[in-house]
Write an enzyme that holds these catalytic residues in place. Structure first.
Site, PDB file in Angstrom:
ATOM      1  N   ASP A  40       0.841  -1.195   0.000  1.00 49.23           N
ATOM      2  CA  ASP A  40       0.000   0.000   0.000  1.00 49.23           C
ATOM      3  C   ASP A  40       0.874   1.243   0.000  1.00 49.23           C
ATOM      4  OD1 ASP A  40      -2.001  -1.784   0.151  1.00 49.23           O
ATOM      5  OD2 ASP A  40      -2.733  -1.186   2.133  1.00 49.23           O
ATOM      6  N   ASP A  42       3.924   1.604  -1.270  1.00 47.32           N
ATOM      7  CA  ASP A  42       4.481   1.838  -2.609  1.00 47.32           C
ATOM      8  C   ASP A  42       3.401   2.382  -3.527  1.00 47.32           C
ATOM      9  OD1 ASP A  42       6.910   1.027  -1.921  1.00 47.32           O
ATOM     10  OD2 ASP A  42       6.854  -0.935  -2.904  1.00 47.32           O
ATOM     11  N   ASP A  44       0.798   4.120  -2.721  1.00 47.52           N
ATOM     12  CA  ASP A  44       0.554   5.524  -2.392  1.00 47.52           C
ATOM     13  C   ASP A  44       1.663   6.419  -2.933  1.00 47.52           C
ATOM     14  OD1 ASP A  44      -1.763   4.849  -1.140  1.00 47.52           O
ATOM     15  OD2 ASP A  44      -0.906   4.822   0.873  1.00 47.52           O
ATOM     16  N   SER A  89     -12.427   7.693  -4.436  1.00 48.84           N
ATOM     17  CA  SER A  89     -11.387   7.342  -3.476  1.00 48.84           C
ATOM     18  C   SER A  89     -10.899   8.633  -2.811  1.00 48.84           C
ATOM     19  CB  SER A  89     -10.297   6.542  -4.172  1.00 48.84           C
ATOM     20  OG  SER A  89      -9.381   7.373  -4.773  1.00 48.84           O
ATOM     21  N   GLU A 122     -12.174  10.626  11.531  1.00 51.66           N
ATOM     22  CA  GLU A 122     -12.648   9.279  11.884  1.00 51.66           C
ATOM     23  C   GLU A 122     -11.671   8.242  11.348  1.00 51.66           C
ATOM     24  OE1 GLU A 122     -15.713  10.392   9.053  1.00 51.66           O
ATOM     25  OE2 GLU A 122     -15.832   8.288   8.454  1.00 51.66           O
ATOM     26  N   LYS A 124      -9.892   5.383   9.280  1.00 49.82           N
ATOM     27  CA  LYS A 124     -10.022   4.863   7.919  1.00 49.82           C
ATOM     28  C   LYS A 124      -9.982   3.341   8.035  1.00 49.82           C
ATOM     29  CE  LYS A 124      -8.258   5.369   3.254  1.00 49.82           C
ATOM     30  NZ  LYS A 124      -8.124   3.970   2.834  1.00 49.82           N
ATOM     31  N   ASP A 126      -9.803  -0.491   7.130  1.00 53.36           N
ATOM     32  CA  ASP A 126      -9.116  -1.219   6.066  1.00 53.36           C
ATOM     33  C   ASP A 126      -9.953  -2.416   5.631  1.00 53.36           C
ATOM     34  OD1 ASP A 126      -7.223  -1.842   4.250  1.00 53.36           O
ATOM     35  OD2 ASP A 126      -5.705  -2.514   5.683  1.00 53.36           O
ATOM     36  N   ARG A 145     -17.508  -1.148  -4.963  1.00 54.01           N
ATOM     37  CA  ARG A 145     -17.090   0.068  -5.644  1.00 54.01           C
ATOM     38  C   ARG A 145     -16.718  -0.180  -7.110  1.00 54.01           C
ATOM     39  NH1 ARG A 145     -12.137   3.743  -3.564  1.00 54.01           N
ATOM     40  NH2 ARG A 145     -10.934   1.918  -4.096  1.00 54.01           N
ATOM     41  N   GLU A 180     -17.870   0.733   4.944  1.00 52.72           N
ATOM     42  CA  GLU A 180     -16.812  -0.254   4.752  1.00 52.72           C
ATOM     43  C   GLU A 180     -17.217  -1.602   5.344  1.00 52.72           C
ATOM     44  OE1 GLU A 180     -14.448   1.254   3.116  1.00 52.72           O
ATOM     45  OE2 GLU A 180     -12.608   0.073   3.287  1.00 52.72           O
ATOM     46  N   TYR A 232     -20.241   5.447   6.689  1.00 52.26           N
ATOM     47  CA  TYR A 232     -19.532   6.717   6.838  1.00 52.26           C
ATOM     48  C   TYR A 232     -19.839   7.729   5.739  1.00 52.26           C
ATOM     49  CZ  TYR A 232     -16.313   4.137   3.759  1.00 52.26           C
ATOM     50  OH  TYR A 232     -15.780   3.391   2.758  1.00 52.26           O
ATOM     51  N   LYS A 296     -12.874  15.129   6.968  1.00 49.91           N
ATOM     52  CA  LYS A 296     -13.872  15.611   6.008  1.00 49.91           C
ATOM     53  C   LYS A 296     -14.343  16.997   6.437  1.00 49.91           C
ATOM     54  CE  LYS A 296     -15.451  10.889   5.301  1.00 49.91           C
ATOM     55  NZ  LYS A 296     -16.401   9.851   5.683  1.00 49.91           N
ATOM     56  N   LYS A 320      -2.618   8.870   6.402  1.00 53.19           N
ATOM     57  CA  LYS A 320      -2.236   7.469   6.550  1.00 53.19           C
ATOM     58  C   LYS A 320      -1.274   7.244   7.719  1.00 53.19           C
ATOM     59  CE  LYS A 320      -4.035   5.253   2.960  1.00 53.19           C
ATOM     60  NZ  LYS A 320      -3.189   4.489   2.154  1.00 53.19           N
ATOM     61  N   CYS A 425      21.885 -15.277 -17.302  1.00 57.26           N
ATOM     62  CA  CYS A 425      20.563 -15.646 -16.817  1.00 57.26           C
ATOM     63  C   CYS A 425      20.634 -16.993 -16.102  1.00 57.26           C
ATOM     64  CB  CYS A 425      19.606 -15.709 -17.999  1.00 57.26           C
ATOM     65  SG  CYS A 425      18.009 -16.386 -17.551  1.00 57.26           S
ATOM     66  N   CYS A 428      18.709 -19.715 -18.411  1.00 62.67           N
ATOM     67  CA  CYS A 428      19.084 -20.169 -19.760  1.00 62.67           C
ATOM     68  C   CYS A 428      20.534 -19.848 -20.103  1.00 62.67           C
ATOM     69  CB  CYS A 428      18.161 -19.551 -20.808  1.00 62.67           C
ATOM     70  SG  CYS A 428      18.420 -17.792 -21.051  1.00 62.67           S
ATOM     71  N   CYS A 443      17.728 -10.721 -19.061  1.00 61.98           N
ATOM     72  CA  CYS A 443      18.186 -11.872 -19.824  1.00 61.98           C
ATOM     73  C   CYS A 443      17.972 -11.564 -21.303  1.00 61.98           C
ATOM     74  CB  CYS A 443      17.359 -13.087 -19.407  1.00 61.98           C
ATOM     75  SG  CYS A 443      17.428 -14.430 -20.592  1.00 61.98           S
ATOM     76  N   CYS A 449      14.631 -18.478 -23.539  1.00 63.64           N
ATOM     77  CA  CYS A 449      14.754 -18.569 -22.078  1.00 63.64           C
ATOM     78  C   CYS A 449      13.467 -19.183 -21.542  1.00 63.64           C
ATOM     79  CB  CYS A 449      14.971 -17.192 -21.479  1.00 63.64           C
ATOM     80  SG  CYS A 449      14.915 -17.205 -19.677  1.00 63.64           S
TER      81      CYS A 449
HETATM   82  S1  IVH Z   1     -15.046   8.474   2.850  1.00 63.63           S
HETATM   83  C1  IVH Z   1     -15.864  10.465  -1.287  1.00 63.63           C
HETATM   84  N1  IVH Z   1     -14.480   7.414   5.163  1.00 63.63           N
HETATM   85  O1  IVH Z   1     -11.100   4.473   1.849  1.00 63.63           O
HETATM   86  C2  IVH Z   1     -15.069   9.735  -0.257  1.00 63.63           C
HETATM   87  N2  IVH Z   1     -13.712   6.293   3.222  1.00 63.63           N
HETATM   88  O2  IVH Z   1      -9.174   5.573  -0.017  1.00 63.63           O
HETATM   89  C3  IVH Z   1     -15.785   8.612   0.338  1.00 63.63           C
HETATM   90  N3  IVH Z   1     -12.551   4.193   3.688  1.00 63.63           N
HETATM   91  O3  IVH Z   1     -13.081   4.131  -1.004  1.00 63.63           O
HETATM   92  C4  IVH Z   1     -14.965   7.829   1.248  1.00 63.63           C
HETATM   93  N4  IVH Z   1     -12.744   4.262   5.874  1.00 63.63           N
HETATM   94  O4  IVH Z   1     -13.270   2.354   0.856  1.00 63.63           O
HETATM   95  C5  IVH Z   1     -14.353   7.306   3.835  1.00 63.63           C
HETATM   96  N5  IVH Z   1     -14.115   6.557   7.274  1.00 63.63           N
HETATM   97  C6  IVH Z   1     -13.988   6.459   5.970  1.00 63.63           C
HETATM   98  C7  IVH Z   1     -13.332   5.368   5.374  1.00 63.63           C
HETATM   99  C8  IVH Z   1     -13.201   5.328   3.987  1.00 63.63           C
HETATM  100  C9  IVH Z   1     -12.297   3.562   4.843  1.00 63.63           C
HETATM  101  C10 IVH Z   1     -12.129   3.693   2.380  1.00 63.63           C
HETATM  102  C11 IVH Z   1     -13.206   3.667   1.336  1.00 63.63           C
HETATM  103  C12 IVH Z   1     -12.704   4.564   0.249  1.00 63.63           C
HETATM  104  C13 IVH Z   1     -11.230   4.495   0.466  1.00 63.63           C
HETATM  105  C14 IVH Z   1     -10.537   5.688  -0.124  1.00 63.63           C
END
Ligand code: IVH
Length: 702
Positions: A40, A42, A44, A89, A122, A124, A126, A145, A180, A232, A296, A320, A425, A428, A443, A449
């Site tokens: 994740d 890399d 990002d 996203s 809030e 995030k 996973d 999604r 989620e 959320y 947000k 993150k 290589c 080969c 190679c 090969c």
């Molecule tokens: S808000 C328009 N809130 O993270 C934005 N996303 O990297 C709507 N995710 O696709 C997303 N926790 O799958 C939001 N508290 C949270 C979240 C969250 C996990 C995920 C979600 C999103 C991804 C974006």
């Protein structure tokens, strides 16, 4: 990585092409196969680099840019669902500075540089996002999604999740709740125990387990997997849920959804960071995986004004957490040979748990990386090289392929030898050559090969390429190892060579008369195939799925494409100029495509394949249907209802180009009070001029 300041347009174009390809692949691995191939962290970083390059060279944003895509196309297993409101996203923040920048950017966009803005913060989660559609209080559809625009219909499976209400009281007539789906640590451990006992493969982490469980064709299996859901966000709505993000979340809670108890309102970036640190401290005891904190803008009217970039909202950002680390021994370094001949060193480690996942391999990228340099020749790990026997620090960020972050020099065995990277290589014995400017040694054996041949054949039959039913990676690998299929063309002569009486194929393990016949039919069925798939299937370096589509759309037919590639080998040719003028094709990609047609062995291979096929032409793409799509707009004078940035974003969102000056190419001038010379020039040129209100009307209608 070259500093953005020192990058030429040509370099940026090439790098953006590579990023589109790399990120495209990573997206498919993660979203479609639930089996991530890069970390994740890399991912990002690559996304961030793509973003920075596009910011510096806005004219180079590709049609297939990763910044314009969310996730990956949906799997064919499930019915498709077009989201009424796209599922987006989030942009990322990694450091405190990025959070302050987010706040400044937001206030600037809103022309509120001195006012404070209130935010929610809030965890995030996973897991994977899900959109639940309720009509008149009844759950009618649940969709993943997917690529953000089109997801997978998983309604039956979602109904088995106890956190998801089937009915709602006093809800808006239309309500799409988004959130989620995740699995708790305890449920994940119990599930993996059951998997192992039943002889099934355990899941790598809770996210994969949740994704694998939700995307089951048999909802009974989903039911047996304990999934949870946090709400959320929302999509389509017939009535607002509140006037702030916090009100809306509370409303969702009162409707019966689980919302995250660590959601808080913060009135400054400092407060956001304090809440982030608090969540980070609680992280280990939450009982489920989180990978950051989402901020947000709280006022929904401001969210609306801020709107979206192509795939991310301007009103939210994900802060993150840093990656996870653990120390272990490096037992050996193995070399793997890939499809393009790249020799990739792999670290074999004494198994160690990194953030709950047992890790026994790590990527070592290339020989420079082992020596302590990154691919741009810059020093990493303070220049410490990596030797067999070393005590190394493994770094993983919720991913599958971990990396080595550090070496403990005090524990280096006295007899530890510097690693000598092979120059032939290992598969080969052909010379392995490292070209000037390339960090990777390759190679030179091509299809002789065995490792390259297998990988190229696997690529050839993969989903975006020939996708032959009954001939997956495993089968084609077996055919190749047995010498039945040495190159793609030979797939199409299999029946002729081995089909008689079907004896030979029938005698093979796993094959009977029926499956053999089916296979031959499937192969026959794929002789007729669209141009873009053929280009992709050739496995030419730097030509991924999206680049292949671009080329196919541009040249239309195989003959057109082939002739152009051959002519483009002349350095000053019109054909080369044309190839480089395609939006999304850079110098590196062009050189690679041309090389495949000039290298005699490759060329012969392609010719043999094409003889077996009936390649279908590809039509050019249609343009967007907004009234301003494809038009060039200029804003002048004072805008009173939105900032310039907001107006520009809105126009670009509709497919228009925004220019700073009026010329014969301008299609429309939007003039506010105080407009001067530009308005005059536009009038002289006979260009249409409208005021801000007309613009707002036009752009919201579109
Ligand atoms: S808000 C328009 N809130 O993270 C934005 N996303 O990297 C709507 N995710 O696709 C997303 N926790 O799958 C939001 N508290 C949270 C979240 C969250 C996990 C995920 C979600 C999103 C991804 C974006």
């Amino acid at each position: 990585m070259t500093d953005i300041k020192n990058i030429t347009e040509e370099m940026a174009k090439a790098e953006l092409a590579q990023l589109a390809e790399l990120l495209g692949k990573a997206n498919i691995a993660y979203h479609q196969k639930d089996a991530p191939e890069i970390s994740d962290g890399d991912y990002d970083r690559l996304k961030r680099r793509n973003f920075d390059l596009e910011e510096a060279f806005p004219n180079l944003v590709r049609a297939d840019s990763p910044s314009l895509q969310i996730g990956a196309a949906v799997s064919e297993k499930f019915e498709k669902v077009t989201h009424a409101v796209a599922m987006l996203s989030l942009g990322n923040a990694f450091e405190d500075g990025d959070v302050f920048e987010f706040d400044t950017r937001t206030r600037k966009f809103l022309n509120a540089s001195t006012e404070r803005i209130s935010y929610t913060a809030e965890p995030k989660i996973d897991g994977l996002s899900l959109s639940l559609r309720y009509e008149n209080g009844v759950l009618v559809q649940a969709a993943t999604r997917g690529d953000g625009a089109v997801g997978e219909n998983v309604t039956t499976n979602a109904r088995t999740i106890s956190d998801i209400p089937q009915r709602l009281e006093n809800a808006p007539n239309v309500l799409e709740v988004r959130g989620e789906v995740y699995m708790s640590h305890a449920d994940f451990a119990a599930l993996n125990e059951r998997q192992t006992e039943a002889g099934d493969k355990p899941f790598a982490n809770p996210r994969n387990a949740a994704a694998g469980s939700l995307r089951q064709l048999d909802s009974q299996i989903t039911k047996s997997r304990p999934l949870k859901f946090f709400a959320y966000a929302w999509g389509a709505l017939s009535d607002p849920l509140g006037s702030t993000q916090m009100d809306a979340i509370n409303r969702l809670k009162s409707l019966g959804f689980s919302t995250n108890p660590l959601t808080a309102v913060c009135n400054s970036p400092e407060e956001l960071i304090r809440h982030y640190l608090k969540i980070q401290e609680l992280r280990a005891d939450l009982g489920y995986d989180i990978d950051g904190v989402v901020y947000k803008v709280n006022e929904l009217s401001l969210q609306e004004r801020l709107g979206f970039r192509s795939t991310t909202p301007r009103w939210a950002i994900a802060h993150k957490f840093a990656a996870e680390l653990a120390w272990t021994h490096l037992e050996a370094i193995d070399i793997q040979v890939g499809r393009t001949g790249a020799l990739s060193p792999v670290a074999r480690l004494t198994p160690v748990s990194v953030g709950g996942v047992v890790v026994s391999n790590a990527t070592l990228h290339n020989e420079d990386y082992i020596c302590g340099l990154d691919s741009k020749g810059e020093i990493i790990r303070d220049g410490k090289d990596i030797r067999v026997g070393d005590f190394v620090q493994v770094y993983r960020a919720g991913d599958v392929i971990p990396k080595i972050a550090d070496v403990d020099m005090s524990k280096r065995p006295e007899d530890a030898q510097k690693f000598t990277f092979p120059v032939v290589c290992p598969e080969c014995n052909s010379p392995a050559i490292r070209e000037e400017g390339d960090a990777v040694r390759r190679c030179s054996g091509g299809m002789i090969c065995p490792a390259q041949a297998v990988e190229r054949l696997k690529h050839f039959v993969s989903r975006s390429a020939f996708d032959i039913d009954g001939l997956g990676a495993k089968q084609v690998e077996q055919f190749c190892l047995d010498g039945w299929v040495k190159e793609p063309a030979e797939i199409f002569t299999l029946q002729e060579r081995f089909g008689s009486g079907m004896q030979q194929l029938k005698n093979r393990e796993g094959w009977g008369e029926k499956s053999a016949n089916k296979l031959f039919d499937a192969i026959e069925g794929k002789r007729k195939i669209p141009l873009n798939r053929v280009i992709f299937a050739l496995g030419i370096r730097h030509l991924g799925d999206s680049a292949s589509k671009l080329l196919a759309q541009h040249y239309g037919s195989w003959d057109g494409f082939e002739t152009a590639m051959i002519s483009a080998s002349e350095p000053e040719s019109d054909a080369l100029t044309e190839l480089l003028s395609i939006d999304g094709v850079g110098a590196v990609m062009a050189a690679s495509a041309v090389q495949a047609f000039t290298e005699p062995r490759e060329r012969a291979l392609i010719d043999r394949l094409v003889k077996q096929l009936n390649i279908e032409d590809v039509a050019p793409v249609a343009a967007s249907d907004s009234v301003v799509a494809g038009k060039t707009l200029v804003f002048t004078g004072t805008l009173e209802k939105m900032t310039r940035a907001e107006a520009k974003a809105r126009a670009e969102g509709l497919g228009a180009k925004v220019s700073g000056s009026v010329s014969a190419k301008t299609d429309l001038l939007i003039a506010g009070p105080g407009a001067g010379s530009k308005a005059k020039k536009a009038a002289d040129l006979g260009i249409k001029i409208i005021d801000e209100d007309t613009w707002i009307e036009l752009s919201s209608r579109a």
